[in-house]
Design an enzyme around this catalytic site. Structure first.
Site, short mmCIF file in Angstrom:
data_model
loop_
_atom_site.label_atom_id
_atom_site.label_comp_id
_atom_site.label_asym_id
_atom_site.label_seq_id
_atom_site.Cartn_x
_atom_site.Cartn_y
_atom_site.Cartn_z
N ASP A 1 -16.15 5.55 -15.03
CA ASP A 1 -15.26 6.00 -16.10
C ASP A 1 -13.90 6.35 -15.48
OD1 ASP A 1 -13.84 7.22 -18.08
OD2 ASP A 1 -15.45 8.59 -18.69
N ALA B 1 0.89 8.03 -29.61
CA ALA B 1 0.39 8.27 -28.25
C ALA B 1 0.51 7.01 -27.41
CB ALA B 1 -1.06 8.74 -28.29
N GLY C 1 -10.99 -2.26 -16.43
CA GLY C 1 -11.22 -2.71 -17.82
C GLY C 1 -11.52 -4.20 -17.84
N ALA C 2 -12.32 -4.63 -16.86
CA ALA C 2 -12.49 -6.08 -16.65
C ALA C 2 -13.63 -6.68 -17.46
CB ALA C 2 -12.72 -6.36 -15.17
N TYR D 1 1.51 4.85 -34.07
CA TYR D 1 0.88 4.61 -32.76
C TYR D 1 1.66 5.40 -31.72
CZ TYR D 1 -1.34 1.92 -28.98
OH TYR D 1 -2.05 1.55 -27.86
N1 NAP Z 1 -5.21 -6.26 -27.28
C1 NAP Z 1 -3.99 -5.93 -27.59
O1 NAP Z 1 -3.51 -6.28 -28.68
C2 NAP Z 1 -3.14 -5.12 -26.65
C3 NAP Z 1 -1.78 -4.95 -26.96
C4 NAP Z 1 -0.98 -4.19 -26.10
C5 NAP Z 1 -1.53 -3.63 -24.97
N2 NAP Z 1 -2.86 -3.80 -24.70
C6 NAP Z 1 -3.39 -3.14 -23.49
O2 NAP Z 1 -4.10 -4.06 -22.70
C7 NAP Z 1 -5.20 -3.39 -22.05
C8 NAP Z 1 -6.49 -4.13 -22.36
O3 NAP Z 1 -6.65 -4.18 -23.76
P1 NAP Z 1 -7.82 -5.05 -24.43
O4 NAP Z 1 -7.36 -5.36 -25.79
O5 NAP Z 1 -8.28 -6.14 -23.55
O6 NAP Z 1 -8.96 -3.90 -24.53
P2 NAP Z 1 -10.54 -4.00 -24.85
O7 NAP Z 1 -10.85 -5.34 -25.39
O8 NAP Z 1 -10.87 -2.79 -25.63
O9 NAP Z 1 -11.16 -3.82 -23.40
C9 NAP Z 1 -10.95 -2.60 -22.74
C10 NAP Z 1 -11.62 -2.65 -21.38
O10 NAP Z 1 -11.45 -1.37 -20.77
C11 NAP Z 1 -12.73 -0.82 -20.46
N3 NAP Z 1 -12.67 0.63 -20.60
C12 NAP Z 1 -12.49 1.34 -21.73
N4 NAP Z 1 -12.55 2.66 -21.47
C13 NAP Z 1 -12.76 2.77 -20.12
C14 NAP Z 1 -12.93 3.87 -19.25
N5 NAP Z 1 -12.89 5.15 -19.68
N6 NAP Z 1 -13.13 3.62 -17.93
C15 NAP Z 1 -13.18 2.35 -17.47
N7 NAP Z 1 -13.03 1.27 -18.25
C16 NAP Z 1 -12.83 1.48 -19.57
C17 NAP Z 1 -13.68 -1.49 -21.44
O11 NAP Z 1 -15.03 -1.53 -20.99
P3 NAP Z 1 -16.07 -0.30 -21.25
O12 NAP Z 1 -15.93 0.06 -22.69
O13 NAP Z 1 -17.40 -0.83 -20.86
O14 NAP Z 1 -15.63 0.80 -20.34
C18 NAP Z 1 -13.10 -2.90 -21.46
O15 NAP Z 1 -13.51 -3.62 -20.30
C19 NAP Z 1 -5.20 -1.95 -22.57
O16 NAP Z 1 -4.55 -1.12 -21.63
C20 NAP Z 1 -4.38 -2.04 -23.85
O17 NAP Z 1 -3.72 -0.84 -24.17
C21 NAP Z 1 -3.67 -4.53 -25.50
#
Ligand code: NAP
Length: 262
Positions: free
Chosen positions: A65, A156, A14-15, A154
């Site tokens: 994926d 799940a 998810g980089a 929330y």
């Molecule tokens: N932001 C928050 O407030 C928050 C809070 C608590 C926990 N988290 C956790 O932190 C992590 C990152 O969150 P974020 O907010 O940075 O998310 P984000 O901005 O939505 O980024 C998600 C990343 O994961 C990739 N991704 C999504 N589906 C994928 C798949 N099926 N296979 C491979 N890559 C995939 C996306 O790229 P593509 O779409 O191109 O695949 C993107 O690089 C997550 O696990 C989230 O649950 C975030």
């Protein structure tokens, strides 16, 4: 301060956006060799170029994926073909949607958990023997404070995050004799595309203004603001660094004080 990760081969899932992108940036700055993974090959390719230009590091973009076993295999195989070994895994790709007991159908739970639960487990299972061959390594799971602070809307996310906290501790026990240290970071709300999307979804569900919803969410955080991606990635870096050599099975809250529990 030398973090001791120069030339360490690091997979970051998810980089391409948000927290994962910030992890890629901070690890690149420290001279790690990166395999960056997400679905969008174009976004990854442009980030890889940016990181090479800024930090002169080696970056392998892998479009896959990770909600499928085939995607996980692709990510690990391509990393091994390119770098020959793996030292660090940062599990971060997750996208669990809001929803509760009565309004979230099985198919949504299954789809969300395929990535956030099984994606993390499969990546750890695939990387673990490679770390063992290296005489040790690090796994950092970016989870989320929904596991310690379950909420009806929330559900799940609460279940997956609580499960991943337990799994982190269990894998840490298995890894310890092999010098494989396994830890996690629990972010609270962090300013990323995902956060913006969640605020919009809650606003839609409540038929309320997104700004009003966001302000209400932030008001309940002791530090009175969402975090920034760098505030999470710096903790992931610490956990992967030589400075965290006696820490394993630990789950660090990075949530502005939101989780009011031990
Ligand atoms: N932001 C928050 O407030 C928050 C809070 C608590 C926990 N988290 C956790 O932190 C992590 C990152 O969150 P974020 O907010 O940075 O998310 P984000 O901005 O939505 O980024 C998600 C990343 O994961 C990739 N991704 C999504 N589906 C994928 C798949 N099926 N296979 C491979 N890559 C995939 C996306 O790229 P593509 O779409 O191109 O695949 C993107 O690089 C997550 O696990 C989230 O649950 C975030």
């Amino acid at each position: 301060m030398d973090m001791g990760i120069r030339d360490k081969v690091t997979i970051i899932t998810g980089a391409s956006l948000g927290i994962g992108k910030s992890v890629a940036q901070i690890f690149a700055q420290e001279g790690a060799k990166l395999a960056i993974c997400a679905r969008s090959g174009e976004v990854l390719a442009s980030l890889a170029e940016e990181l090479r230009e800024q930090h002169g590091c080696t970056v392998l973009p892998v479009a896959a994926d990770l909600s499928t076993q085939a995607g996980v295999d692709e990510c690990i195989t391509r990393t091994l073909e390119h770098f020959g070994h793996i030292d660090i895994l940062v599990n971060n790709a997750g996208a669990i949607r809001a929803g509760g007991l009565l309004d979230k159908p099985d198919a949504d739970w299954q789809e969300d958990w395929q990535l956030k639960m099984f994606g993390y487990i499969r990546m750890m299972r695939g990387v673990f023997p490679e770390l063992e061959k290296q005489g040790g390594g690090r796994i950092v799971n970016i989870i989320g404070n929904g596991g310690r602070m379950p909420s009806a809307g929330y559900l799940a996310g609460a279940g997956a995050n609580a499960g991943l906290m337990a799994i982190t501790k269990g894998v840490a026990e298995q890894g310890a004799p092999l010098n494989i240290l396994v830890n996690a970071v629990n972010p609270g709300p962090v300013h990323t595309p995902r956060w913006d999307g969640m605020v919009a979804a809650v606003a839609k569900q409540r038929n309320a203004d997104a700004k009003v919803v966001e302000d209400a969410m932030v008001a309940s955080i002791p530090l009175r603001r969402p975090g920034e991606p760098e505030e999470v990635s710096s903790v992931a870096l610490f956990l992967a660094s030589r400075h965290a050599s006696y820490i394993t099975g630990e789950i660090i809250q990075v949530d502005g004080g939101a989780a009011n529990c031990l």
